[in-house]
Design an enzyme around this catalytic site. Structure first.
Site, PDB file in Angstrom:
ATOM      1  N   LYS A   1       0.728  -1.189  -0.026  1.00 55.99           N
ATOM      2  CA  LYS A   1       0.026  -0.112  -0.043  1.00 55.99           C
ATOM      3  C   LYS A   1       0.758   1.269  -0.002  1.00 55.99           C
ATOM      4  O   LYS A   1       1.311   1.723   1.126  1.00 55.99           O
ATOM      5  CB  LYS A   1      -0.854   0.153   1.239  1.00 55.99           C
ATOM      6  CG  LYS A   1      -2.056   0.936   0.739  1.00 55.99           C
ATOM      7  CD  LYS A   1      -2.344   1.689   2.240  1.00 55.99           C
ATOM      8  CE  LYS A   1      -1.481   2.947   2.733  1.00 55.99           C
ATOM      9  NZ  LYS A   1      -1.253   4.062   1.776  1.00 55.99           N
TER      10      LYS A   1
ATOM     11  N   GLU B   1       9.887   1.142  10.485  1.00 57.44           N
ATOM     12  CA  GLU B   1      10.986   2.219  10.095  1.00 57.44           C
ATOM     13  C   GLU B   1      10.180   3.391  10.140  1.00 57.44           C
ATOM     14  O   GLU B   1       9.524   3.735   9.576  1.00 57.44           O
ATOM     15  CB  GLU B   1      11.527   1.890   8.608  1.00 57.44           C
ATOM     16  CG  GLU B   1      12.255   0.596   8.392  1.00 57.44           C
ATOM     17  CD  GLU B   1      13.517   0.745   8.970  1.00 57.44           C
ATOM     18  OE1 GLU B   1      14.122   1.658   9.431  1.00 57.44           O
ATOM     19  OE2 GLU B   1      14.305  -0.536   9.040  1.00 57.44           O
TER      20      GLU B   1
ATOM     21  N   CYS C   1      13.900  10.739   6.691  1.00 58.72           N
ATOM     22  CA  CYS C   1      14.003  10.310   7.943  1.00 58.72           C
ATOM     23  C   CYS C   1      15.337  10.116   8.304  1.00 58.72           C
ATOM     24  O   CYS C   1      15.649  10.358   9.793  1.00 58.72           O
ATOM     25  CB  CYS C   1      13.394   8.883   8.091  1.00 58.72           C
ATOM     26  SG  CYS C   1      14.220   7.669   7.118  1.00 58.72           S
TER      27      CYS C   1
ATOM     28  N   GLU D   1      10.420  15.952  14.143  1.00 56.31           N
ATOM     29  CA  GLU D   1      11.067  15.882  12.872  1.00 56.31           C
ATOM     30  C   GLU D   1      10.741  17.184  11.868  1.00 56.31           C
ATOM     31  O   GLU D   1       9.518  17.591  11.593  1.00 56.31           O
ATOM     32  CB  GLU D   1      10.204  14.828  12.037  1.00 56.31           C
ATOM     33  CG  GLU D   1      11.312  13.774  11.862  1.00 56.31           C
ATOM     34  CD  GLU D   1      10.526  12.541  11.111  1.00 56.31           C
ATOM     35  OE1 GLU D   1       9.360  12.297  11.144  1.00 56.31           O
ATOM     36  OE2 GLU D   1      11.237  11.995  10.347  1.00 56.31           O
TER      37      GLU D   1
HETATM   38  P1  NAD Z   1       2.866   8.540   7.253  1.00 51.03           P
HETATM   39  O1  NAD Z   1       3.129   7.700   8.689  1.00 51.03           O
HETATM   40  O2  NAD Z   1       1.827   9.555   7.559  1.00 51.03           O
HETATM   41  O3  NAD Z   1       2.529   7.468   6.408  1.00 51.03           O
HETATM   42  C1  NAD Z   1       3.216   6.216   5.947  1.00 51.03           C
HETATM   43  C2  NAD Z   1       2.041   5.359   5.232  1.00 51.03           C
HETATM   44  O4  NAD Z   1       1.197   5.075   6.121  1.00 51.03           O
HETATM   45  C3  NAD Z   1       1.462   5.871   4.037  1.00 51.03           C
HETATM   46  O5  NAD Z   1       1.359   4.781   3.120  1.00 51.03           O
HETATM   47  C4  NAD Z   1       0.071   6.284   4.676  1.00 51.03           C
HETATM   48  O6  NAD Z   1      -0.965   6.486   3.716  1.00 51.03           O
HETATM   49  C5  NAD Z   1      -0.025   5.276   5.702  1.00 51.03           C
HETATM   50  N1  NAD Z   1      -0.827   5.529   6.845  1.00 51.03           N
HETATM   51  C6  NAD Z   1      -1.275   6.695   7.297  1.00 51.03           C
HETATM   52  N2  NAD Z   1      -2.136   6.585   8.409  1.00 51.03           N
HETATM   53  C7  NAD Z   1      -2.344   5.164   8.134  1.00 51.03           C
HETATM   54  C8  NAD Z   1      -3.186   4.513   9.155  1.00 51.03           C
HETATM   55  N3  NAD Z   1      -4.020   5.110  10.274  1.00 51.03           N
HETATM   56  N4  NAD Z   1      -3.196   3.057   9.252  1.00 51.03           N
HETATM   57  C9  NAD Z   1      -2.475   2.614   8.026  1.00 51.03           C
HETATM   58  N5  NAD Z   1      -1.750   3.104   7.297  1.00 51.03           N
HETATM   59  C10 NAD Z   1      -1.531   4.478   7.448  1.00 51.03           C
HETATM   60  O7  NAD Z   1       4.390   9.099   6.825  1.00 51.03           O
HETATM   61  P2  NAD Z   1       4.518   9.819   5.610  1.00 51.03           P
HETATM   62  O8  NAD Z   1       4.121  11.265   5.746  1.00 51.03           O
HETATM   63  O9  NAD Z   1       3.974   9.292   4.627  1.00 51.03           O
HETATM   64  O10 NAD Z   1       6.287   9.974   5.609  1.00 51.03           O
HETATM   65  C11 NAD Z   1       6.764  10.478   6.578  1.00 51.03           C
HETATM   66  C12 NAD Z   1       7.449   9.707   7.600  1.00 51.03           C
HETATM   67  O11 NAD Z   1       8.029   8.754   7.299  1.00 51.03           O
HETATM   68  C13 NAD Z   1       8.427  10.537   8.566  1.00 51.03           C
HETATM   69  O12 NAD Z   1       8.204  10.622   9.818  1.00 51.03           O
HETATM   70  C14 NAD Z   1       9.706   9.658   8.268  1.00 51.03           C
HETATM   71  O13 NAD Z   1      10.733   9.871   9.185  1.00 51.03           O
HETATM   72  C15 NAD Z   1       9.100   8.368   8.138  1.00 51.03           C
HETATM   73  N6  NAD Z   1      10.100   7.606   7.179  1.00 51.03           N
HETATM   74  C16 NAD Z   1      11.106   6.844   7.997  1.00 51.03           C
HETATM   75  C17 NAD Z   1      11.843   5.904   7.212  1.00 51.03           C
HETATM   76  C18 NAD Z   1      13.054   5.101   7.954  1.00 51.03           C
HETATM   77  O14 NAD Z   1      13.353   4.036   7.160  1.00 51.03           O
HETATM   78  N7  NAD Z   1      12.908   5.001   9.206  1.00 51.03           N
HETATM   79  C19 NAD Z   1      11.986   6.177   5.934  1.00 51.03           C
HETATM   80  C20 NAD Z   1      11.324   7.197   5.154  1.00 51.03           C
HETATM   81  C21 NAD Z   1      10.357   7.920   5.812  1.00 51.03           C
END
Ligand code: NAD
Length: 454
Positions: free
Chosen positions: A151, A227, A261, A358
């Site tokens: 997804k 992650e 991240c 962040e």
């Molecule tokens: P997000 O948590 O908003 O979304 C991530 C994914 O989860 C998306 O596909 C989103 O549609 C889905 N999602 C959102 N709410 C959900 C729910 N309630 N249930 C199930 N799925 C849900 O994050 P983002 O804004 O897309 O990305 C930025 C974040 O990702 C930052 O915090 C960044 O640090 C983190 N990130 C971490 C890594 C790592 O490897 N540690 C790498 C890249 C990004």
């Protein structure tokens, strides 16, 4: 879906339903016995072909990432290479799922340890690296013999859909990789996690959503790799090579316009060199060419959407109101798109939100420190523990500080740590598990022990 550089709609994509999620899990479950039984060498060669196809279509993939994510073309191009390398690395790992045999201490039997695919995996990815976050999960899952439902983030579904086409062209059979774009993230992911056939969740995204999904996964004890967010400290000791430290800082801070991240979130600089470092970093930031990624000469694009841009702007204005000095940037430009300028803040007061949250944007807050002990204490003063950067010419100190930092990864005189051959992941509330390296393969495998008498 809108182009972040213009705010204009560029495509409409199907919005997956709960029924679609059930169908996707059914397809992945049906394909699992065949794929798990496929010879590792065959799985390996399919992944290798997927790597080659990604390289062959590198410019087109990069243009697509620019269009839906907004990053610069150069950043998108390097993401494609990085993403493709996960397929190459896991093509090589697919044939190396080594187990072990040992004689039990009693001498009465042998201990045989094997690794088997964990089963159907649900993969949830963020928008900031639409290709690499997908391949970093699909590569090891397929190498291990698992089938998947991906997804993608609703901001960036197009790259994921093209990746599925590439995998099909590379020879991945039907049902092994299923892509489910959806804006109903909560409902579709909850449905899949409640399905007994799903045995693994691999999530990359924010810590807040990660906590929700860990609780969901607990209901049926689904194996989880998480992650999550970061708040990386970038520590510069007075003995560091300042030219190196500034160019490392530009990579650690500005790769992807700060939307990573791993982005350096807080700069801790030893007092004697703090002014000099701040001045040189501001010079490098001002020199960046900002504009739409469609113009390949631009070095930084817009942020992904309006709410991200507003969050960055308010972190900066709150810091200035709390007493920080704005050295450069800090003013939202007029015109279309969600641009924010490269920004440097100094004299940032301890406890300011910009040091705790962040930022996910092109903002570098600089704080000074007195000595090594203080630098470590300030760096560890966060719930996050993904990555830290340390610049010093004293290697003994570098290793000592790296050991004391509560993080999963350290860049020692390096502004970038990401490498498909290395275990990527965090401590504390930055996550659970590792992606990349040999560890990344084992995250998609169950360990089975057979107590054996010949
Ligand atoms: P997000 O948590 O908003 O979304 C991530 C994914 O989860 C998306 O596909 C989103 O549609 C889905 N999602 C959102 N709410 C959900 C729910 N309630 N249930 C199930 N799925 C849900 O994050 P983002 O804004 O897309 O990305 C930025 C974040 O990702 C930052 O915090 C960044 O640090 C983190 N990130 C971490 C890594 C790592 O490897 N540690 C790498 C890249 C990004």
């Amino acid at each position: 879906m809108a182009d972040p550089a213009t705010a204009l709609v560029i495509a409409t994509v199907a919005n997956g339903t709960v029924e679609d999620a059930q169908d996707a899990v059914a397809a992945a479950a049906a394909a699992l016995p065949m794929w798990a039984a496929t010879a590792p060498r065959v799985r390996s060669e399919i992944l290798r072909r997927a790597f080659e196809l990604m390289i062959q279509h590198g410019d087109d993939l990069a243009a697509l990432i620019v269009a839906e994510n907004g990053k610069s073309f150069a950043d998108a191009r390097s993401e494609v290479t990085y993403a493709a390398e996960f397929f190459r690395w896991y093509a090589e790992e697919a044939v190396r799922a080594l187990g072990s045999v040992q004689v039990a201490p009693s001498g009465a039997n042998s201990i045989l340890v094997q690794h088997q695919p964990v089963g159907v995996c649900v993969l949830v990815t963020p928008w900031n690296f639409p290709a690499a976050m997908a391949t970093r999960k699909i590569g090891p899952a397929l190498a291990a013999g698992c089938t998947v439902v991906l997804k993608p983030a609703s901001e960036t579904p197009l790259t994921a859909l093209v990746m599925a086409q590439i995998l099909t062209e590379a020879g991945v059979p039907d049902g092994v990789v299923n892509v489910l774009p959806s804006k109903r993230s909560g409902a579709v992911v909850r449905t899949m996690l409640a399905d007994d056939r799903v045995r693994k969740l691999s999530f990359t995204g924010s810590t807040d959503v990660g906590r929700v999904l860990l609780a969901e996964a607990a209901k049926s004890v689904v194996n989880c790799s998480m992650e999550l967010g970061g708040n990386a400290p970038f520590i510069v000791f007075a003995d560091a090579d300042l030219d190196d430290a500034v160019s490392g800082a530009m990579v650690a801070k500005m790769r992807n316009g700060g939307e990573a991240c791993t982005a350096a979130n807080r700069f801790y600089v030893e007092e004697p060199v703090a002014d000099e470092f701040g001045r040189r970093l501001a010079e490098a930031m001002v020199a960046l060419r900002v504009g739409p990624g469609a113009d390949h000469a631009n070095q930084m694009g817009p942020l992904v959407n309006e709410s991200s841009r507003d969050k960055v702007a308010s972190l900066v204005s709150d810091s200035v109101a709390a007493g920080a000095t704005l050295v450069t940037g800090g003013v939202v430009p007029t015109g279309p798109g969600w641009f924010y300028p490269p920004t440097v803040l100094t004299n940032v007061p301890e406890g300011a939100p910009v040091l705790r949250e962040e930022i996910f944007g092109p903002v570098a807050p600089i704080v000074t420190f007195r000595d090594e002990e203080a630098a470590i204490a300030q760096a560890n003063d966060t719930e996050y523990g993904l990555v830290a950067y340390v610049y010093t010419r004293d290697l003994a100190r570098g290793i000592r500080v790296a050991a004391a930092l509560e993080v999963g990864m350290v860049g020692l005189n390096r502004g970038v740590v990401s490498d498909p051959a290395a275990p990527f992941g965090g401590q504390k509330q930055s996550g659970v598990g590792r992606e990349g390296g040999h560890e990344g393969l084992l995250d998609y495998m169950e360990t089975k022990y057979i107590s054996l008498q010949w």
